[in-house]
Design an enzyme around this catalytic site. Structure first.
Site, PDB file in Angstrom:
ATOM      1  N   LYS A   1       7.329  -2.281   4.923  1.00 10.68           N
ATOM      2  CA  LYS A   1       6.711  -3.391   3.877  1.00 10.68           C
ATOM      3  C   LYS A   1       7.042  -2.966   2.280  1.00 10.68           C
ATOM      4  CE  LYS A   1       2.888  -4.411   7.059  1.00 10.68           C
ATOM      5  NZ  LYS A   1       1.636  -4.290   7.768  1.00 10.68           N
TER       6      LYS A   1
ATOM      7  N   GLN B   1      -3.733  -1.313   6.024  1.00  9.55           N
ATOM      8  CA  GLN B   1      -3.149  -0.873   7.384  1.00  9.55           C
ATOM      9  C   GLN B   1      -4.056  -0.687   8.288  1.00  9.55           C
ATOM     10  OE1 GLN B   1       0.359  -1.641   7.640  1.00  9.55           O
ATOM     11  NE2 GLN B   1      -0.328  -1.556   9.931  1.00  9.55           N
TER      12      GLN B   1
ATOM     13  N   ASP C   1      -3.107 -10.651   4.449  1.00  7.65           N
ATOM     14  CA  ASP C   1      -2.939 -10.598   5.766  1.00  7.65           C
ATOM     15  C   ASP C   1      -3.802 -11.677   6.447  1.00  7.65           C
ATOM     16  OD1 ASP C   1      -1.270  -8.379   6.828  1.00  7.65           O
ATOM     17  OD2 ASP C   1      -2.936  -7.019   6.637  1.00  7.65           O
TER      18      ASP C   1
END
Ligand code: NAP
Length: 292
Positions: free
Chosen positions: A52, A96, A119
């Protein structure tokens, strides 16, 4: 049979975003800034996060990686999230997953400012998605929609079977494909570990989204001719012939399914790279909303 090439498509999207960043800079506007928080040193998570960050560099975004030790307390993580929420330079951030067992994942996801939740996991954004309102779509389902759209795979009126009902893939995928939207308007069946006679259901499917996390689960005898296959699964399977000792397997047995498929995503190089591209797209949206 056409391969739905997620690697190429994600590169195209990243190049489009790179141009957009250039245009922003020419206009004196800031580049998007994505932050990622990782707790602990799980191998797969570290790989995802570093991809990412690398993708941010490629498109010209600013990025901040916050690496916290596995013994970080829930309170310390919540404080970190609060700092990111209040930092005006950060447009969006991700935490994460999975988190260490002593940290309540729900509490953490709820603490993220919905306007920075690129997200798309915060209940506010899940609610907006469910109502088909503009929001950050969760990156993996968003990537699948984009792939179907760019390859002009017809979804309207088709029978879609989603295998798996997780909050990050199966559930949003089934909602999105049933909505009135591009790559939507499908008749969707969602299946899970309690589903009976799964093969009877998958054999009726025009499109199958396999997201259960079981290597090579879907085999040729479970699908009809002309099916479209979206393979979300990524499982590390021991393989002594590989330098790293494992290979990445999807949820689909490519060898037996691909001869029957009209369209199919490979693993690797299918859904995985699309997920990262769509996270970048969400970050651009967050930046535009906050600054323009
Ligand atoms: P998850 O949270 O473990 O959920 C798996 C789902 O599959 C559950 O709903 C489970 O049912 C269902 N399931 C398990 N065995 C089944 C069976 N035999 N028949 C039918 N359904 C079954 O997994 P996830 O987070 O959605 O991830 C799924 C896979 O996608 C994993 O391999 C993951 O690594 C991969 N993934 C890839 C990306 C990407 O970017 N490519 C992104 C996210 C995830 P129950 O609900 O009844 O337990």
């Amino acid at each position: 049979m056409t391969i739905l090439d997620g690697k190429q498509t994600s590169t195209n999207i990243k190049n489009e975003l790179k141009e957009e960043v250039q245009l922003r800079k020419e206009k004196g506007l800031k580049a998007p800034h994505l932050a990622a928080v990782i707790v602990g040193n799980d191998g797969a998570s570290m790989t995802y996060v570093s991809s990412k960050v690398k993708a941010c560099d490629f498109v010209g975004y600013d990025s901040t990686l916050i690496e916290l030790p596995s013994e970080t307390t829930e309170e310390e993580l919540l404080n970190q999230i609060s700092d990111l929420n209040n930092n005006p330079d950060i447009d969006g951030f991700i935490v994460q997953l999975p988190l260490p067992k002593h940290i309540d994942e729900q509490k953490v996801l709820l603490a993220v400012d919905p306007d920075k939740d690129v997200d798309g996991f915060h209940p506010t954004n899940v609610g907006k998605m469910t109502l088909n309102l503009s929001t950050f779509l969760p990156a993996t389902p968003y990537g699948i929609l984009e792939l179907l759209e760019r390859y002009e795979v017809e979804t309207s009126g088709k029978n879609v079977v989603v295998i798996g009902r997780s909050h990050i893939v199966g559930s949003p995928m089934s909602i999105l494909m049933s909505q009135k939207r591009p790559a939507g308007n499908a008749t969707v069946t969602i299946t899970h570990s309690r589903t009976k006679n799964l093969t009877e259901i998958t054999r009726e499917a025009d499109i199958i989204v396999a997201a259960l996390g079981k290597a090579e689960f879907l085999t040729g005898d479970m699908v009809k001719d002309g099916v479209t296959i979206i393979d979300v699964g990524i499982t590390r399977v021991e393989d002594a012939s590989k330098k790293r000792g494992y290979r990445l397997a999807g949820d689909v047995d490519f060898a037996s399914v691909s001869p029957k498929a009209e369209f199919i995503t490979p693993v690797p190089g299918g859904v995985g790279p699309m997920t990262i591209a769509m996270l970048l797209k969400n970050t651009m949206l967050a930046c535009q909303r906050r600054n323009d």
